[in-house]
Design a protein around this motif. Structure first.
Motif, mmCIF file in Angstrom:
data_model
loop_
_atom_site.group_PDB
_atom_site.id
_atom_site.type_symbol
_atom_site.label_atom_id
_atom_site.label_comp_id
_atom_site.label_asym_id
_atom_site.label_seq_id
_atom_site.Cartn_x
_atom_site.Cartn_y
_atom_site.Cartn_z
ATOM 1 N N MET A 1 0.836 -1.201 0.000
ATOM 2 C CA MET A 1 0.000 0.000 0.000
ATOM 3 C C MET A 1 0.870 1.249 0.000
ATOM 4 O O MET A 1 1.989 1.253 0.519
ATOM 5 N N SER A 2 0.309 2.329 -0.548
ATOM 6 C CA SER A 2 0.925 3.648 -0.470
ATOM 7 C C SER A 2 -0.190 4.680 -0.468
ATOM 8 O O SER A 2 -1.301 4.416 -0.952
ATOM 9 N N GLY A 3 0.098 5.851 0.099
ATOM 10 C CA GLY A 3 -0.925 6.885 0.207
ATOM 11 C C GLY A 3 -0.484 8.214 -0.377
ATOM 12 O O GLY A 3 0.714 8.454 -0.608
ATOM 13 N N ARG A 4 -1.459 9.075 -0.640
ATOM 14 C CA ARG A 4 -1.200 10.417 -1.142
ATOM 15 C C ARG A 4 -2.237 11.371 -0.558
ATOM 16 O O ARG A 4 -3.329 10.948 -0.136
ATOM 17 N N ASN B 1 -6.457 19.070 -5.225
ATOM 18 C CA ASN B 1 -5.134 18.884 -5.809
ATOM 19 C C ASN B 1 -4.471 17.654 -5.185
ATOM 20 O O ASN B 1 -4.569 17.447 -3.976
ATOM 21 N N ILE B 2 -3.793 16.861 -5.995
ATOM 22 C CA ILE B 2 -3.244 15.579 -5.562
ATOM 23 C C ILE B 2 -1.740 15.672 -5.392
ATOM 24 O O ILE B 2 -1.020 16.112 -6.291
ATOM 25 N N GLY B 3 -1.255 15.247 -4.238
ATOM 26 C CA GLY B 3 0.162 15.269 -3.934
ATOM 27 C C GLY B 3 0.866 13.980 -4.325
ATOM 28 O O GLY B 3 0.244 13.038 -4.839
ATOM 29 N N PRO B 4 2.174 13.899 -4.085
ATOM 30 C CA PRO B 4 2.954 12.707 -4.450
ATOM 31 C C PRO B 4 2.684 11.538 -3.500
ATOM 32 O O PRO B 4 2.147 11.707 -2.400
ATOM 33 N N TRP B 5 3.088 10.351 -3.941
ATOM 34 C CA TRP B 5 2.913 9.144 -3.132
ATOM 35 C C TRP B 5 3.865 9.152 -1.948
ATOM 36 O O TRP B 5 5.000 9.609 -2.045
ATOM 37 N N GLY B 6 3.392 8.614 -0.849
ATOM 38 C CA GLY B 6 4.200 8.483 0.351
ATOM 39 C C GLY B 6 4.869 7.123 0.439
ATOM 40 O O GLY B 6 5.071 6.445 -0.575
ATOM 41 N N ASN B 7 5.207 6.699 1.660
ATOM 42 C CA ASN B 7 5.938 5.449 1.863
ATOM 43 C C ASN B 7 5.103 4.242 1.466
ATOM 44 O O ASN B 7 3.869 4.276 1.486
ATOM 45 N N GLU B 8 5.782 3.168 1.080
ATOM 46 C CA GLU B 8 5.129 1.901 0.794
ATOM 47 C C GLU B 8 5.259 0.976 1.995
ATOM 48 O O GLU B 8 6.313 0.919 2.637
ATOM 49 N N VAL B 9 4.175 0.261 2.303
ATOM 50 C CA VAL B 9 4.239 -0.798 3.309
ATOM 51 C C VAL B 9 3.708 -2.080 2.686
ATOM 52 O O VAL B 9 2.715 -2.061 1.958
ATOM 53 N N THR B 10 4.408 -3.172 2.955
ATOM 54 C CA THR B 10 3.993 -4.489 2.473
ATOM 55 C C THR B 10 3.667 -5.346 3.681
ATOM 56 O O THR B 10 4.467 -5.446 4.623
ATOM 57 N N PHE B 11 2.498 -5.939 3.672
ATOM 58 C CA PHE B 11 2.058 -6.738 4.822
ATOM 59 C C PHE B 11 1.262 -7.935 4.316
ATOM 60 O O PHE B 11 0.878 -8.006 3.137
ATOM 61 N N THR B 12 1.022 -8.864 5.219
ATOM 62 C CA THR B 12 0.332 -10.111 4.875
ATOM 63 C C THR B 12 -0.985 -10.215 5.623
ATOM 64 O O THR B 12 -1.051 -9.922 6.827
#
Length: 206
Positions: free
Chosen positions: A163-166, A173-184
């Motif tokens: 997942m990633s958020g913005r 107005n839409i900003g850039p993507w933030g950090n990615e997290v990978t989970f199960t």
């Protein structure tokens, strides 16, 4: 009566659609809308008492106040109607949100986990959109303290997700993507059982 842009709202365009209502008895008359001494635009009152137009460009971002008046078919000018004050913000955020839960590398036993994180307090009131690939996981509103959270839309099946958020500000107005997290996500209970080997069955211990 001006109904859009709503009083206290924000928009991400310098040429917003202005719309409102007027008495049906004035159908065919013109509504003139001004911001200060500047004509924003004009609209014709429909038989159902509505009117709208695309505003002349406001030129720059800022906060504006508008009011309208009716000019009838005889060119007689009526009194001013309601005032609306709104903000034009065409500048996209440059900052990003941070997802802190689910933590990167973690596992959860629910298909609808709580997603939460932080964002700059300057973006309070803006929305955080979180995606997994092209799928919207959910949205949260940034609080005055710079936190946000929501219960995720169901992921549907167990698996590993990233997942990633913005940030989407009040002007859309839409900003850039933030950090990615990978989970199960693992909602399947174990089918295996443990085996006790000590103390042995039937044994004694001192």
């Amino acid at each position: 009566t001006i109904v859009a842009p709503a009083d206290g709202s924000s928009t991400g365009t310098l040429t917003p659609t202005v719309r409102g209502t007027a008495p049906v008895s004035e159908a065919g008359s013109t509504v003139e809308v001004y911001s200060g001494s500047t004509l924003v635009g004009t609209g014709t009152i429909s038989p159902s008492g509505t009117w709208s137009f695309t505003a002349n460009t406001f030129g720059t971002d800022g906060t504006y106040t508008m009011s309208g008046r009716i000019v009838d078919l005889g060119s007689n000018t009526g009194p001013w109607g309601n005032e609306v004050t709104f903000t034009i913000d065409t500048t996209a955020p440059t900052v990003t949100p941070t997802i802190i839960a689910p933590a990167d590398g973690s596992s959860t036993g629910t298909l609808t986990p709580t997603v939460r994180g932080t964002a700059p307090v300057a973006e309070a009131g803006s929305t955080v959109e979180v995606y997994s690939g092209s799928t919207l996981v959910g949205t949260g509103t940034i609080s005055p303290s710079g936190t946000w959270s929501f219960t995720a839309n169901s992921f549907g099946v167990d698996g590993t997700y990233t997942m990633s958020g913005r940030i989407v500000d009040l002007g859309s107005n839409i900003g850039p993507w933030g950090n990615e997290v990978t989970f199960t996500i693992d909602t399947t209970a174990p089918t295996a059982t443990p085996t006790i080997i000590a103390p042995a069955d039937g044994s004694s211990t001192g």
